[in-house]
Design a protein around this motif. Structure first.
Motif, PDB file in Angstrom:
ATOM      1  N   ASN A  39       6.112  30.755  -0.643  1.00  0.00           N
ATOM      2  CA  ASN A  39       5.886  29.286  -1.203  1.00  0.00           C
ATOM      3  C   ASN A  39       7.129  28.867  -1.151  1.00  0.00           C
ATOM      4  O   ASN A  39       8.265  29.589  -1.721  1.00  0.00           O
ATOM      5  N   GLY A  41      10.019  26.210  -2.905  1.00  0.00           N
ATOM      6  CA  GLY A  41       9.653  25.094  -3.862  1.00  0.00           C
ATOM      7  C   GLY A  41      11.220  24.338  -4.040  1.00  0.00           C
ATOM      8  O   GLY A  41      10.865  23.263  -3.709  1.00  0.00           O
ATOM      9  N   CYS A  47      15.502  28.086  -6.838  1.00  0.00           N
ATOM     10  CA  CYS A  47      14.234  28.706  -7.416  1.00  0.00           C
ATOM     11  C   CYS A  47      13.775  29.896  -6.919  1.00  0.00           C
ATOM     12  O   CYS A  47      12.915  30.690  -7.622  1.00  0.00           O
ATOM     13  N   ALA A  49      11.599  31.051  -5.175  1.00  0.00           N
ATOM     14  CA  ALA A  49       9.391  30.872  -4.485  1.00  0.00           C
ATOM     15  C   ALA A  49       9.848  31.436  -2.862  1.00  0.00           C
ATOM     16  O   ALA A  49       8.911  32.119  -2.902  1.00  0.00           O
ATOM     17  N   PHE A 103       2.924  29.812  -8.640  1.00  0.00           N
ATOM     18  CA  PHE A 103       4.236  29.403  -7.266  1.00  0.00           C
ATOM     19  C   PHE A 103       4.821  30.047  -7.416  1.00  0.00           C
ATOM     20  O   PHE A 103       5.409  30.568  -6.236  1.00  0.00           O
ATOM     21  N   CYS A 104       5.553  30.817  -8.347  1.00  0.00           N
ATOM     22  CA  CYS A 104       7.409  30.907  -8.487  1.00  0.00           C
ATOM     23  C   CYS A 104       6.867  32.924  -8.137  1.00  0.00           C
ATOM     24  O   CYS A 104       7.750  33.290  -8.023  1.00  0.00           O
ATOM     25  N   ASN A 134      15.522  33.198  -9.329  1.00  0.00           N
ATOM     26  CA  ASN A 134      14.471  33.081  -9.764  1.00  0.00           C
ATOM     27  C   ASN A 134      13.658  31.580 -10.869  1.00  0.00           C
ATOM     28  O   ASN A 134      13.981  32.812 -12.149  1.00  0.00           O
ATOM     29  N   CYS A 136      10.505  30.102 -13.559  1.00  0.00           N
ATOM     30  CA  CYS A 136       9.551  29.975 -13.253  1.00  0.00           C
ATOM     31  C   CYS A 136       9.701  28.448 -14.686  1.00  0.00           C
ATOM     32  O   CYS A 136      10.226  28.340 -15.464  1.00  0.00           O
TER      33      CYS A 136
END
Length: 162
Positions: A39, A41, A47, A49, A103-104, A134, A136
């Motif tokens: 993903n 992000g 992030c 992701a 998502f994360c 990371n 969330c």
């Protein structure tokens, strides 16, 4: 811009693709090869992701150009399961409720796997430090810590032992 031909081995499968030199690895994986577990992000490394393994090391694929990965081995979250069986990390995230929107989660898992390969018996502070890159926005982090700790136990064969 002239496209460049590159070769990647993703989750054990060889791929040849044509990318513009400015294409990020995350976009090549998602848009060109269909590995949508990676993903995007933030595109600033904040992030996590987009974390994948590149030649065995966890990297944030939103800041690696696809052409830089030419000839490399890439592992994504899709490659964790083995013949339909979840990896202990995937099992633990499910069992310990270490995800909500998800998502994360792929980036968390890939970061955690890289960390657990070097530290098979971590404490909560070490896990927290390893995952600090990371983010969330759903779960809070306790269930993620619990999931990584559970996976460490499973991966080292001490599951259920206290």
């Amino acid at each position: 811009m002239t496209a460049q031909e590159i070769e990647l081995t993703v989750n054990g499968t060889d791929h040849e693709l044509s990318v513009e030199p400015r294409t990020l690895l995350a976009h090549a994986l998602r848009d060109e090869l269909g590995y949508t577990g990676t993903n995007v992000g933030c595109e600033t490394t904040m992030c996590g992701a987009c974390t994948v393994h590149l030649d065995g090391d966890a990297v944030k694929s939103c800041t690696v150009l696809a052409v830089q990965a030419d000839g490399s081995e890439v592992d994504t979250v899709e490659g964790l399961a083995d013949d339909g069986e979840f990896h202990p990390l995937q099992e633990s995230f499910q069992e310990e409720h270490g995800l909500q929107c998800g998502f994360c989660t792929p980036g968390m898992m890939m970061t955690a796997l890289d960390f657990l390969e070097d530290n098979p018996d971590p404490d909560d502070e070490e896990i927290s430090d390893a995952l600090e890159g990371n983010l969330c926005r759903c779960t809070g982090y306790q269930n993620i810590l619990n999931a990584v700790k559970s996976a460490a136990d499973k991966m080292s064969g001490t599951s259920g032992a206290d």
